[in-house]
Every structure is written in structure tokens, then in C-alpha cells.
Motif scaffolding. Structure first.
Motif, mmCIF file in Angstrom:
data_model
loop_
_atom_site.group_PDB
_atom_site.id
_atom_site.type_symbol
_atom_site.label_atom_id
_atom_site.label_comp_id
_atom_site.label_asym_id
_atom_site.label_seq_id
_atom_site.Cartn_x
_atom_site.Cartn_y
_atom_site.Cartn_z
ATOM 1 N N ILE B 16 0.843 -1.210 0.000
ATOM 2 C CA ILE B 16 0.000 0.000 0.000
ATOM 3 C C ILE B 16 0.878 1.261 0.000
ATOM 4 O O ILE B 16 0.588 2.241 -0.695
ATOM 5 C CB ILE B 16 -0.954 0.017 1.224
ATOM 6 N N SER B 19 2.426 1.819 -3.395
ATOM 7 C CA SER B 19 1.373 2.255 -4.319
ATOM 8 C C SER B 19 1.021 3.736 -4.086
ATOM 9 O O SER B 19 0.779 4.481 -5.041
ATOM 10 C CB SER B 19 0.137 1.371 -4.137
ATOM 11 N N HIS B 20 0.984 4.152 -2.808
ATOM 12 C CA HIS B 20 0.699 5.562 -2.492
ATOM 13 C C HIS B 20 1.735 6.480 -3.151
ATOM 14 O O HIS B 20 1.420 7.578 -3.603
ATOM 15 C CB HIS B 20 0.724 5.791 -0.976
ATOM 16 N N HIS B 23 1.495 5.851 -7.305
ATOM 17 C CA HIS B 23 0.201 6.209 -7.907
ATOM 18 C C HIS B 23 -0.599 7.145 -7.000
ATOM 19 O O HIS B 23 -1.771 6.882 -6.704
ATOM 20 C CB HIS B 23 -0.607 4.935 -8.195
ATOM 21 N N HIS B 24 0.040 8.232 -6.575
ATOM 22 C CA HIS B 24 -0.632 9.143 -5.630
ATOM 23 C C HIS B 24 -1.911 9.740 -6.211
ATOM 24 O O HIS B 24 -2.899 9.930 -5.500
ATOM 25 C CB HIS B 24 0.326 10.233 -5.135
ATOM 26 N N TRP B 27 -4.717 7.262 -5.941
ATOM 27 C CA TRP B 27 -5.249 7.174 -4.570
ATOM 28 C C TRP B 27 -6.154 8.364 -4.255
ATOM 29 O O TRP B 27 -7.165 8.220 -3.579
ATOM 30 C CB TRP B 27 -4.106 7.054 -3.553
ATOM 31 N N PHE B 30 -9.314 7.584 -5.824
ATOM 32 C CA PHE B 30 -10.016 6.561 -5.049
ATOM 33 C C PHE B 30 -10.812 7.199 -3.912
ATOM 34 O O PHE B 30 -12.002 6.928 -3.730
ATOM 35 C CB PHE B 30 -9.011 5.536 -4.495
ATOM 36 N N ASN B 45 -14.811 2.876 3.980
ATOM 37 C CA ASN B 45 -13.475 3.241 4.462
ATOM 38 C C ASN B 45 -13.253 2.707 5.880
ATOM 39 O O ASN B 45 -12.200 2.151 6.201
ATOM 40 C CB ASN B 45 -13.338 4.772 4.429
ATOM 41 N N SER B 103 -2.586 15.752 -4.414
ATOM 42 C CA SER B 103 -2.425 14.297 -4.315
ATOM 43 C C SER B 103 -1.039 13.891 -3.815
ATOM 44 O O SER B 103 -0.847 12.782 -3.323
ATOM 45 C CB SER B 103 -2.702 13.627 -5.667
ATOM 46 N N PHE B 106 -0.227 12.065 -0.564
ATOM 47 C CA PHE B 106 -0.238 10.600 -0.443
ATOM 48 C C PHE B 106 1.182 10.026 -0.541
ATOM 49 O O PHE B 106 1.434 8.933 -0.051
ATOM 50 C CB PHE B 106 -1.142 9.971 -1.516
ATOM 51 N N GLY B 110 2.672 7.406 1.996
ATOM 52 C CA GLY B 110 3.311 6.183 1.503
ATOM 53 C C GLY B 110 4.705 5.999 2.080
ATOM 54 O O GLY B 110 5.078 4.894 2.485
#
Lengths: 131, 128
Positions: B16, B19-20, B23-24, B27, B30, B45, B103, B106, B110
Motif C-alpha cells: 500500500i 502504491s501511495h 500512484h498518488h 489514490w 479513489f 473506508n 495528491s 499521499f 506512503g
């Protein structure tokens, strides 16, 4: 292992149960939102039940006394999961019965969750070895 | 069992966390999508945090040394779930702060996840 699983269930049932009582309208909105994507929502519902039910049945197979209540809860959750994955049409109809006007039914569910959490907590406390 | 939970935490935090960072924007999308669902998104959530938190905390109650980090991480996840379930309006306000323009926040989250994963992995290797 069994005690750890009982604690896991108490945390989940107490939090979700209390939330069902306090925010019953929001839970109705949650399930109304879940039925929006159709079978997609039914499968999400199924996955949620599968996680909880499978954990209980895998780590808590106690068939006597107070802990039996939790084992039965696990089995019932797995049956609910089976319905979501094998008879999604039936589960979708069940989701379609949820309305904001009748959201108070979630208070009953919440009270039931809290009662199971309380019974399991009593059993956990009883099982603590004394000095 | 405690070691198994620590390995589980390292796997979750690494995947996770990475990925944060990578691919901020995804997220951010998302969480924007999740808040668009209203109460369904807030409770969704909360359920994600509750599952991870209750699993970690109930099977991993170690209150000293490096493993303490995992116990605290579990407790914080339960706290986040409690906010979602008991104070959903507060949780929604937090989700409303997410935007595509910001973003990159994130990335920091991460990096923090990866740092925790590294500390726990170090503790695991030291006691192997």
C-alpha cells in the motif's frame, strides 16, 4: 488463539453495533448505496461477510458454553456469504427492502451485535487467569 | 502468531505504501470516488480500517520493543474505524480535503508506511 479471535469479534461487533444504533439512517443509506451497482454491491457485501465469518469459523470452533454463541455467529455469516455468492438475486432483493423510512430496524441489529459482544466479553474476562 | 501478524503488517504496509508513492493521483481519485458515495463511502473506508486494525490488535498484543509499532498501528486503525462509524460527518470532512491538486500528500503517507514496514522488517530479521 481462540481468545484472540474472541477479542477480534468483540472489537468488530461493539464498534459496528454501536454505530448501527447511533447512525441507523446512515447504515440504511450505506446498504441503499450498496445495492446501486446491482450484483457488484451484493458481491462486496458477500466479501465483507466472508472475511468476518471465515475468521471466526477458522479460529473459533468452540461448540459449548457461552463461546458457542460466537461460533454460531460465524456459521451464520458464512451462510449469508454463500447466499450472496450463490443466490445473488435473493441477496439483492433483501438489499432492496432497506429504506430510510424503516432504518430503525438497524437499531435492533445493533443491539443484537452489542449483546453478543457483551456476552463474549464476559467470557473473555472470566477466562483471565487469577494471580 | 505475533510474528505472522508482523509479516502480514510488513506485506500490507509495503504494497500500500509503495502504491501511495507511485500512484498518488490514483489514490486521490479513489478517495474522491469514495466520498462521492456519501455514507456508503465513509462506512466502506471504516470497514477497511476495522478489518486490518482488529486483526492486528487482537492477535498481536506486544507492548515493548520494535513490535510495539505494529500494536500501535493496529490501535490507530481501530481508532480511525471508530471515527468513521461513530462520527461519520467528521470522517467525511477529512475525505473532503482530498483533491487531485494535493495528491502528493499521499506520497508522504506512503513514505511513512514504508518506514514503518522497514522498522518492523528489521525487527523480524533481527530475531530470525
Amino acid at each position: 488463539m481462540t481468545r484472540a479471535l474472541e477479542m477480534f469479534a468483540v472489537i468488530q461487533l461493539a464498534l459496528v453495533g454501536l454505530s448501527h444504533v447511533v447512525h441507523h439512517r446512515r447504515w440504511a443509506a450505506f446498504f441503499i448505496g450498496l445495492r446501486g451497482p446491482g450484483y457488484g454491491g451484493v458481491f462486496v457485501h458477500g466479501f465483507l461477510s466472508l472475511g468476518f465469518g471465515a475468521m471466526i469459523v477458522a479460529f473459533h470452533r468452540v461448540w459449548s458454553g457461552m463461546p458457542l454463541v460466537l461460533t454460531i455467529v460465524g456459521v451464520l455469516y458464512l451462510m449469508k456469504t454463500a447466499q450472496c455468492f450463490l443466490l445473488p438475486g435473493v441477496s439483492l432483493r433483501s438489499l432492496e427492502r432497506v429504506t430510510l423510512e424503516r432504518s430503525r430496524v438497524f437499531i435492533g441489529v445493533g443491539v443484537l451485535f452489542l449483546a453478543i459482544a457483551l456476552a463474549t466479553t464476559i467470557d473473555l474476562v472470566r477466562g483471565i487467569p487469577t494471580m | 502468531m505475533e510474528r505472522a501478524i508482523e509479516i502480514l503488517a510488513v506485506i500490507q504496509l509495503t504494497v500500500i505504501g509503495l502504491s501511495h508513492i507511485v500512484h498518488h493521483r490514483a489514490w486521490a481519485e479513489f478517495f474522491i470516488w469514495l466520498r462521492g458515495k456519501g455514507d456508503t463511502g465513509v462506512f466502506g473506508n471504516g470497514l477497511l480500517s476495522l478489518t486490518a486494525g482488529s486483526l492486528i490488535f487482537s492477535f498481536h498484543q506486544v507492548w515493548s520493543g520494535i513490535p510495539l509499532v505494529v500494536t500501535v498501528f493496529g490501535l490507530l486503525n481501530i481508532l480511525k474505524a471508530a471515527i468513521c462509524f461513530l462520527f461519520p460527518a467528521r470522517a467525511m470532512r477529512s475525505m473532503q480535503r482530498v483533491s487531485l491538486e494535493r495528491s502528493r500528500e499521499f506520497v508522504a503517507a506512503g513514505a511513512f508506511s514504508l518506514a514503518i514496514a522497514a522498522v518492523v522488517a528489521y525487527g523480524l530479521l533481527r530475531t530470525a
